[in-house]
Design a protein around this motif. Structure first.
Motif, PDB file in Angstrom:
ATOM      1  N   ILE A 168       0.834  -1.202   0.000  1.00 51.20           N
ATOM      2  CA  ILE A 168       0.000   0.000   0.000  1.00 51.20           C
ATOM      3  C   ILE A 168       0.870   1.254   0.000  1.00 51.20           C
ATOM      4  CG2 ILE A 168      -1.633   1.354   1.383  1.00 51.20           C
ATOM      5  CD1 ILE A 168      -2.821  -1.403   2.267  1.00 51.20           C
ATOM      6  N   LYS A 169       1.858   1.279   0.881  1.00 51.23           N
ATOM      7  CA  LYS A 169       2.747   2.442   0.935  1.00 51.23           C
ATOM      8  C   LYS A 169       3.529   2.588  -0.366  1.00 51.23           C
ATOM      9  CE  LYS A 169       3.285   2.922   5.879  1.00 51.23           C
ATOM     10  NZ  LYS A 169       4.208   3.100   6.995  1.00 51.23           N
ATOM     11  N   GLY A 170       3.943   1.475  -0.937  1.00 48.69           N
ATOM     12  CA  GLY A 170       4.668   1.522  -2.203  1.00 48.69           C
ATOM     13  C   GLY A 170       3.814   2.085  -3.323  1.00 48.69           C
ATOM     14  N   ALA A 171       2.579   1.629  -3.391  1.00 46.36           N
ATOM     15  CA  ALA A 171       1.672   2.123  -4.438  1.00 46.36           C
ATOM     16  C   ALA A 171       1.389   3.609  -4.249  1.00 46.36           C
ATOM     17  CB  ALA A 171       0.376   1.330  -4.422  1.00 46.36           C
ATOM     18  N   ALA A 172       1.231   4.024  -3.002  1.00 42.40           N
ATOM     19  CA  ALA A 172       0.978   5.442  -2.724  1.00 42.40           C
ATOM     20  C   ALA A 172       2.176   6.294  -3.131  1.00 42.40           C
ATOM     21  CB  ALA A 172       0.661   5.643  -1.246  1.00 42.40           C
ATOM     22  N   ASN A 173       3.377   5.839  -2.819  1.00 43.35           N
ATOM     23  CA  ASN A 173       4.578   6.578  -3.201  1.00 43.35           C
ATOM     24  C   ASN A 173       4.756   6.614  -4.712  1.00 43.35           C
ATOM     25  OD1 ASN A 173       5.922   7.770  -0.942  1.00 43.35           O
ATOM     26  ND2 ASN A 173       6.382   5.717  -0.200  1.00 43.35           N
ATOM     27  N   GLU A 174       4.455   5.505  -5.379  1.00 50.22           N
ATOM     28  CA  GLU A 174       4.561   5.500  -6.838  1.00 50.22           C
ATOM     29  C   GLU A 174       3.587   6.492  -7.462  1.00 50.22           C
ATOM     30  OE1 GLU A 174       5.087   1.830  -9.163  1.00 50.22           O
ATOM     31  OE2 GLU A 174       5.125   0.810  -7.221  1.00 50.22           O
ATOM     32  N   ALA A 175       2.359   6.508  -6.961  1.00 47.19           N
ATOM     33  CA  ALA A 175       1.346   7.413  -7.513  1.00 47.19           C
ATOM     34  C   ALA A 175       1.702   8.872  -7.242  1.00 47.19           C
ATOM     35  CB  ALA A 175      -0.021   7.088  -6.919  1.00 47.19           C
ATOM     36  N   ALA A 176       2.080   9.174  -6.006  1.00 48.33           N
ATOM     37  CA  ALA A 176       2.442  10.549  -5.662  1.00 48.33           C
ATOM     38  C   ALA A 176       3.667  10.994  -6.450  1.00 48.33           C
ATOM     39  CB  ALA A 176       2.703  10.665  -4.159  1.00 48.33           C
ATOM     40  N   GLY A 177       4.624  10.091  -6.606  1.00 44.98           N
ATOM     41  CA  GLY A 177       5.817  10.413  -7.377  1.00 44.98           C
ATOM     42  C   GLY A 177       5.504  10.691  -8.832  1.00 44.98           C
ATOM     43  N   LYS A 224      11.224   4.940  -4.824  1.00 46.01           N
ATOM     44  CA  LYS A 224      11.016   4.503  -3.447  1.00 46.01           C
ATOM     45  C   LYS A 224       9.806   3.577  -3.383  1.00 46.01           C
ATOM     46  CE  LYS A 224       9.937   6.192   1.183  1.00 46.01           C
ATOM     47  NZ  LYS A 224       9.659   7.369   2.021  1.00 46.01           N
ATOM     48  N   GLY A 225       8.739   3.954  -4.063  1.00 46.39           N
ATOM     49  CA  GLY A 225       7.543   3.119  -4.089  1.00 46.39           C
ATOM     50  C   GLY A 225       7.788   1.771  -4.723  1.00 46.39           C
ATOM     51  N   GLU A 226       8.541   1.760  -5.805  1.00 48.38           N
ATOM     52  CA  GLU A 226       8.871   0.502  -6.468  1.00 48.38           C
ATOM     53  C   GLU A 226       9.687  -0.391  -5.537  1.00 48.38           C
ATOM     54  OE1 GLU A 226      10.760   1.552 -10.158  1.00 48.38           O
ATOM     55  OE2 GLU A 226       8.950   2.544 -10.897  1.00 48.38           O
ATOM     56  N   ALA A 227      10.605   0.203  -4.787  1.00 51.42           N
ATOM     57  CA  ALA A 227      11.415  -0.563  -3.843  1.00 51.42           C
ATOM     58  C   ALA A 227      10.536  -1.143  -2.732  1.00 51.42           C
ATOM     59  CB  ALA A 227      12.513   0.313  -3.253  1.00 51.42           C
ATOM     60  N   GLN A 228       9.594  -0.349  -2.245  1.00 50.27           N
ATOM     61  CA  GLN A 228       8.690  -0.850  -1.209  1.00 50.27           C
ATOM     62  C   GLN A 228       7.874  -2.029  -1.742  1.00 50.27           C
ATOM     63  OE1 GLN A 228       6.947   3.034  -0.434  1.00 50.27           O
ATOM     64  NE2 GLN A 228       7.589   2.909   1.707  1.00 50.27           N
ATOM     65  N   GLY A 229       7.450  -1.952  -2.971  1.00 51.48           N
ATOM     66  CA  GLY A 229       6.720  -3.060  -3.574  1.00 51.48           C
ATOM     67  C   GLY A 229       7.584  -4.302  -3.696  1.00 51.48           C
ATOM     68  N   ALA A 230       8.846  -4.109  -4.041  1.00 51.54           N
ATOM     69  CA  ALA A 230       9.772  -5.233  -4.157  1.00 51.54           C
ATOM     70  C   ALA A 230      10.013  -5.887  -2.797  1.00 51.54           C
ATOM     71  CB  ALA A 230      11.096  -4.779  -4.766  1.00 51.54           C
ATOM     72  N   VAL A 231      10.106  -5.077  -1.753  1.00 47.59           N
ATOM     73  CA  VAL A 231      10.268  -5.612  -0.393  1.00 47.59           C
ATOM     74  C   VAL A 231       9.052  -6.455  -0.031  1.00 47.59           C
ATOM     75  CG1 VAL A 231      10.329  -4.964   2.055  1.00 47.59           C
ATOM     76  CG2 VAL A 231      11.852  -3.847   0.442  1.00 47.59           C
ATOM     77  N   ALA A 232       7.871  -5.956  -0.362  1.00 44.96           N
ATOM     78  CA  ALA A 232       6.646  -6.700  -0.071  1.00 44.96           C
ATOM     79  C   ALA A 232       6.634  -8.044  -0.807  1.00 44.96           C
ATOM     80  CB  ALA A 232       5.430  -5.876  -0.458  1.00 44.96           C
ATOM     81  N   ASP A 233       7.038  -8.029  -2.054  1.00 45.83           N
ATOM     82  CA  ASP A 233       7.090  -9.274  -2.832  1.00 45.83           C
ATOM     83  C   ASP A 233       8.090 -10.259  -2.218  1.00 45.83           C
ATOM     84  OD1 ASP A 233       5.194  -8.245  -4.567  1.00 45.83           O
ATOM     85  OD2 ASP A 233       6.669  -7.664  -6.097  1.00 45.83           O
ATOM     86  N   ALA A 234       9.218  -9.740  -1.762  1.00 41.61           N
ATOM     87  CA  ALA A 234      10.231 -10.595  -1.136  1.00 41.61           C
ATOM     88  C   ALA A 234       9.687 -11.197   0.161  1.00 41.61           C
ATOM     89  CB  ALA A 234      11.506  -9.806  -0.870  1.00 41.61           C
ATOM     90  N   LYS A 235       8.989 -10.390   0.946  1.00 42.52           N
ATOM     91  CA  LYS A 235       8.395 -10.895   2.187  1.00 42.52           C
ATOM     92  C   LYS A 235       7.396 -12.007   1.890  1.00 42.52           C
ATOM     93  CE  LYS A 235       8.723  -6.797   5.151  1.00 42.52           C
ATOM     94  NZ  LYS A 235       7.938  -5.772   5.877  1.00 42.52           N
ATOM     95  N   ASP A 236       6.589 -11.818   0.864  1.00 40.65           N
ATOM     96  CA  ASP A 236       5.614 -12.839   0.482  1.00 40.65           C
ATOM     97  C   ASP A 236       6.314 -14.133   0.058  1.00 40.65           C
ATOM     98  OD1 ASP A 236       3.408 -11.240   1.016  1.00 40.65           O
ATOM     99  OD2 ASP A 236       3.144 -10.621  -1.080  1.00 40.65           O
ATOM    100  N   ALA A 237       7.383 -13.991  -0.714  1.00 38.52           N
ATOM    101  CA  ALA A 237       8.117 -15.165  -1.184  1.00 38.52           C
ATOM    102  C   ALA A 237       8.733 -15.932  -0.017  1.00 38.52           C
ATOM    103  CB  ALA A 237       9.201 -14.751  -2.180  1.00 38.52           C
ATOM    104  N   VAL A 238       9.314 -15.217   0.925  1.00 38.67           N
ATOM    105  CA  VAL A 238       9.918 -15.866   2.093  1.00 38.67           C
ATOM    106  C   VAL A 238       8.841 -16.561   2.919  1.00 38.67           C
ATOM    107  CG1 VAL A 238      11.097 -15.434   4.285  1.00 38.67           C
ATOM    108  CG2 VAL A 238      11.934 -14.358   2.189  1.00 38.67           C
TER     109      VAL A 238
END
Length: 63
Positions: free
Chosen positions: A8-17, A42-56
Motif C-alpha cells: 500500500i505504501k509503495g503504491a501510494a509513493n509510486e502514484a504521488a511520485g 522509493k515506491g517501487e522498492a517498497q513493492g519489491a520488499v513486499a514481494d520478497a516478504k511474500d516469497a519468504v
C-alpha cells in the motif's frame, strides 16, 4: 510492517511520485520532476520488499 502495508505504501509513493514528476515536467520545474522520480523509485522498492516478504513467507510455510 507486513507485506500488505508495504504494498500500500509503495503504491501510494509510486502514484504521488508520478504526479510530482508530471507536474514538474508541465511547469518546467526540474527539481520537482526529480523529486517525483525519486519518490516513484522509493515506491517501487517498497513493492519489491513486499514481494520478497511474500516469497519468504511462502517458503517458510512449505517447511
Amino acid at each position: 510492517m507486513n507485506s500488505t502495508t508495504d504494498k500500500i505504501k509503495g503504491a501510494a509513493n509510486e502514484a504521488a511520485g508520478a504526479v510530482k514528476e508530471a507536474v514538474g515536467k508541465a511547469v518546467g520545474n526540474p527539481g520537482l520532476e526529480i523529486e517525483g522520480a525519486g519518490q516513484k523509485l522509493k515506491g517501487e522498492a517498497q513493492g519489491a520488499v513486499a514481494d520478497a516478504k511474500d516469497a519468504v513467507k511462502k517458503l517458510v510455510d512449505k517447511v
